[in-house]
Design a protein around this motif. Structure first.
Motif, PDB file in Angstrom:
ATOM      1  N   UNK A  51       0.835  -1.204   0.000  1.00 11.93           N
ATOM      2  CA  UNK A  51       0.000   0.000   0.000  1.00 11.93           C
ATOM      3  C   UNK A  51       0.874   1.260   0.000  1.00 11.93           C
ATOM      4  N   UNK A  52       1.952   1.246   0.763  1.00 11.81           N
ATOM      5  CA  UNK A  52       2.860   2.389   0.795  1.00 11.81           C
ATOM      6  C   UNK A  52       3.474   2.637  -0.579  1.00 11.81           C
ATOM      7  N   UNK A  53       3.883   1.578  -1.257  1.00  8.74           N
ATOM      8  CA  UNK A  53       4.475   1.726  -2.584  1.00  8.74           C
ATOM      9  C   UNK A  53       3.457   2.254  -3.588  1.00  8.74           C
ATOM     10  N   UNK A  54       2.242   1.717  -3.565  1.00  7.95           N
ATOM     11  CA  UNK A  54       1.228   2.164  -4.507  1.00  7.95           C
ATOM     12  C   UNK A  54       0.800   3.606  -4.234  1.00  7.95           C
ATOM     13  N   UNK A  55       0.739   3.986  -2.964  1.00  8.35           N
ATOM     14  CA  UNK A  55       0.378   5.367  -2.632  1.00  8.35           C
ATOM     15  C   UNK A  55       1.457   6.340  -3.071  1.00  8.35           C
ATOM     16  N   UNK A  56       2.713   5.916  -2.997  1.00 16.55           N
ATOM     17  CA  UNK A  56       3.803   6.794  -3.423  1.00 16.55           C
ATOM     18  C   UNK A  56       3.786   7.046  -4.927  1.00 16.55           C
ATOM     19  N   UNK A  57       3.070   6.232  -5.682  1.00 17.20           N
ATOM     20  CA  UNK A  57       3.009   6.386  -7.137  1.00 17.20           C
ATOM     21  C   UNK A  57       1.693   6.993  -7.608  1.00 17.20           C
ATOM     22  N   UNK A  58       0.875   7.488  -6.692  1.00 17.02           N
ATOM     23  CA  UNK A  58      -0.389   8.134  -7.059  1.00 17.02           C
ATOM     24  C   UNK A  58      -0.180   9.633  -7.275  1.00 17.02           C
ATOM     25  N   UNK A  59      -1.097  10.202  -8.030  1.00 14.42           N
ATOM     26  CA  UNK A  59      -1.138  11.652  -8.158  1.00 14.42           C
ATOM     27  C   UNK A  59      -1.793  12.253  -6.924  1.00 14.42           C
ATOM     28  N   UNK A  60      -1.528  13.523  -6.669  1.00 10.27           N
ATOM     29  CA  UNK A  60      -2.036  14.145  -5.459  1.00 10.27           C
ATOM     30  C   UNK A  60      -3.558  14.213  -5.438  1.00 10.27           C
ATOM     31  N   UNK A  61      -4.186  14.397  -6.598  1.00  8.96           N
ATOM     32  CA  UNK A  61      -5.640  14.498  -6.634  1.00  8.96           C
ATOM     33  C   UNK A  61      -6.340  13.151  -6.637  1.00  8.96           C
ATOM     34  N   UNK A  62      -5.576  12.047  -6.600  1.00  8.91           N
ATOM     35  CA  UNK A  62      -6.184  10.712  -6.608  1.00  8.91           C
ATOM     36  C   UNK A  62      -5.901   9.935  -5.330  1.00  8.91           C
ATOM     37  N   UNK A  63      -5.462  10.651  -4.269  1.00 14.10           N
ATOM     38  CA  UNK A  63      -5.142   9.954  -3.029  1.00 14.10           C
ATOM     39  C   UNK A  63      -6.387   9.400  -2.346  1.00 14.10           C
ATOM     40  N   UNK A  64      -7.527  10.018  -2.580  1.00 13.04           N
ATOM     41  CA  UNK A  64      -8.761   9.576  -1.934  1.00 13.04           C
ATOM     42  C   UNK A  64      -9.556   8.594  -2.791  1.00 13.04           C
ATOM     43  N   UNK A  65      -8.989   8.143  -3.894  1.00  9.78           N
ATOM     44  CA  UNK A  65      -9.686   7.166  -4.733  1.00  9.78           C
ATOM     45  C   UNK A  65      -9.794   5.834  -3.998  1.00  9.78           C
ATOM     46  N   UNK A  66     -10.906   5.151  -4.233  1.00 13.61           N
ATOM     47  CA  UNK A  66     -11.133   3.870  -3.566  1.00 13.61           C
ATOM     48  C   UNK A  66     -10.494   2.715  -4.320  1.00 13.61           C
ATOM     49  N   UNK A  67      -9.960   2.958  -5.501  1.00 15.98           N
ATOM     50  CA  UNK A  67      -9.320   1.903  -6.273  1.00 15.98           C
ATOM     51  C   UNK A  67      -8.001   1.504  -5.629  1.00 15.98           C
ATOM     52  N   UNK A  68      -7.701   0.219  -5.711  1.00 13.95           N
ATOM     53  CA  UNK A  68      -6.453  -0.265  -5.112  1.00 13.95           C
ATOM     54  C   UNK A  68      -5.259   0.132  -5.961  1.00 13.95           C
ATOM     55  N   UNK A  69      -5.362  -0.035  -7.286  1.00 12.50           N
ATOM     56  CA  UNK A  69      -4.269   0.321  -8.180  1.00 12.50           C
ATOM     57  C   UNK A  69      -4.422   1.769  -8.615  1.00 12.50           C
ATOM     58  N   UNK A  70      -3.354   2.522  -8.711  1.00 11.70           N
ATOM     59  CA  UNK A  70      -3.453   3.912  -9.174  1.00 11.70           C
ATOM     60  C   UNK A  70      -3.919   3.964 -10.628  1.00 11.70           C
ATOM     61  N   UNK A  71      -4.800   4.905 -10.904  1.00 13.42           N
ATOM     62  CA  UNK A  71      -5.225   5.100 -12.281  1.00 13.42           C
ATOM     63  C   UNK A  71      -4.137   5.763 -13.116  1.00 13.42           C
ATOM     64  N   UNK A  72      -3.307   6.546 -12.470  1.00  9.72           N
ATOM     65  CA  UNK A  72      -2.187   7.195 -13.136  1.00  9.72           C
ATOM     66  C   UNK A  72      -0.925   6.974 -12.314  1.00  9.72           C
ATOM     67  N   UNK A  73       0.092   6.391 -12.946  1.00 12.03           N
ATOM     68  CA  UNK A  73       1.336   6.093 -12.254  1.00 12.03           C
ATOM     69  C   UNK A  73       2.268   7.294 -12.356  1.00 12.03           C
ATOM     70  N   UNK A  74       2.530   7.924 -11.222  1.00 10.05           N
ATOM     71  CA  UNK A  74       3.371   9.123 -11.180  1.00 10.05           C
ATOM     72  C   UNK A  74       4.742   8.715 -10.638  1.00 10.05           C
ATOM     73  N   UNK A  75       5.643   8.361 -11.530  1.00 13.82           N
ATOM     74  CA  UNK A  75       6.972   7.926 -11.120  1.00 13.82           C
ATOM     75  C   UNK A  75       7.844   9.087 -10.664  1.00 13.82           C
ATOM     76  N   UNK A  76       7.410  10.298 -10.983  1.00 12.37           N
ATOM     77  CA  UNK A  76       8.203  11.461 -10.575  1.00 12.37           C
ATOM     78  C   UNK A  76       8.208  11.659  -9.063  1.00 12.37           C
ATOM     79  N   UNK A  77       7.260  11.031  -8.350  1.00 13.57           N
ATOM     80  CA  UNK A  77       7.277  11.142  -6.887  1.00 13.57           C
ATOM     81  C   UNK A  77       8.547  10.544  -6.298  1.00 13.57           C
ATOM     82  N   UNK A  78       9.039   9.481  -6.931  1.00 10.38           N
ATOM     83  CA  UNK A  78      10.267   8.857  -6.445  1.00 10.38           C
ATOM     84  C   UNK A  78      11.501   9.658  -6.832  1.00 10.38           C
TER      85      UNK A  78
END
Length: 295
Positions: A51-78
């Motif tokens: 969950x920590x890894x998947x949350x780190x790859x989410x966009x800021x406006x999609x943190x409250x999404x109920x989906x388990x997998x991110x709809x948009x993978x934001x690799x720039x967070x890393x």
């Protein structure tokens, strides 16, 4: 005389087990239950990291999404971790953890070896005192620790973190190394003496190689404890450049908003070195924890 040209009746193919081979047995119910329980426990412990890894790859406006997998993978967070200045805090954490580990081994090895090989007066009291000091937490003595380092001018210094982490992990290292040195037969050192080795020669050529699983166990536990320490580092360091990563990540937590994706991205990067270190010496750690009790 008539000749029978009919093909012989085909015999069913049967597998002949080689002579002496043990029959293959189905796993018992107990084995299946133990294996299933191990997988369930592993899943429970690994799921928060996923969950920590998947949350780190989410966009800021999609943190409250109920989906388990991110709809948009934001690799720039890393990659933002290295541009935000936290790479320097990661280097501070490595210096504190590495320095504390070296300090603990330098003090614990001779103390554990001497207490395991010599029956001196007060030996039992010494070992009990070592066990008692393991019960104290740094937070219980935080005010006294701060005053001591303030008087010596070591506040806001990496050396203060190395000394504190080394001191509070020393008891565990002495205890486990004492048990491991005691499990190594004295006759091996006596044979080394006969071959012309002195005390230090027998120690470095015979005893330490045999005690290496215990040494690595003390090393990894000291390193992880110093790597994850937070309260003392938060109290003794004030300059952002001198703070370890555990304290620097706290800057993502504001009064009204939490930068979750960057906080989790930094947590993922902070976890990777420990995972790599533990994976490299995992077998030695298991051997160090168990060998002293069966030899």
């Amino acid at each position: 005389m008539a000749v029978n040209t009919m093909p012989p009746k085909a015999r069913p193919h049967t597998h002949v087990r080689p002579r002496g081979a043990a029959p293959r047995r189905m796993p018992g119910l107990k084995t299946v239950i133990v294996a299933a329980s191990a997988y369930v426990i592993a899943f429970v412990f690994l799921f928060p990291y996923v969950v920590m890894l998947l949350t780190s790859l989410r966009a800021q406006d999609s943190l409250r999404d109920v989906t388990f997998w991110p709809e948009e993978w934001v690799w720039s967070n890393l990659t933002n971790f290295w541009t935000s200045g936290l790479a320097g805090n990661l280097w501070v954490t490595m210096k504190v953890a590495g320095g504390s580990t070296i300090l603990v081994l330098l003090v614990a090895l001779p103390a554990a070896y001497y207490s395991a090989r010599h029956r001196f007066r007060g030996r039992t009291a010494f070992l009990i005192l070592v066990l008692i000091t393991q019960m104290f937490q740094p937070t219980a003595m935080l005010v006294g620790i701060y005053r001591e380092f303030y008087q010596f001018g070591l506040v806001d210094s990496i050396w203060s973190l190395i000394l504190v982490n080394g001191g509070f992990n020393l008891a565990f290292a002495v205890w486990i190394l004492n048990a491991y040195f005691a499990s190594i037969p004295r006759e091996l050192e006596e044979a080394a003496f006969i071959d012309g080795n002195g005390r230090f020669g027998a120690l470095f050529r015979i005893t330490l190689p045999l005690a290496m699983p215990g040494v690595i166990t003390a090393l990894i536990f000291t390193f992880i404890a110093a790597w994850n320490e937070f309260v003392v580092a938060l109290t003794l360091t004030t300059t952002p450049a001198n703070q370890p990563l555990t304290v620097a990540l706290n800057s993502f937590i504001g009064q009204y908003q939490v930068d979750w994706q960057n906080l989790f991205a930094g947590s993922v990067i902070a976890t990777i070195p420990v995972i790599i270190l533990f994976a490299l010496i995992e077998r030695k750690v298991v051997g160090g924890l168990t060998a002293g009790s069966i030899k």
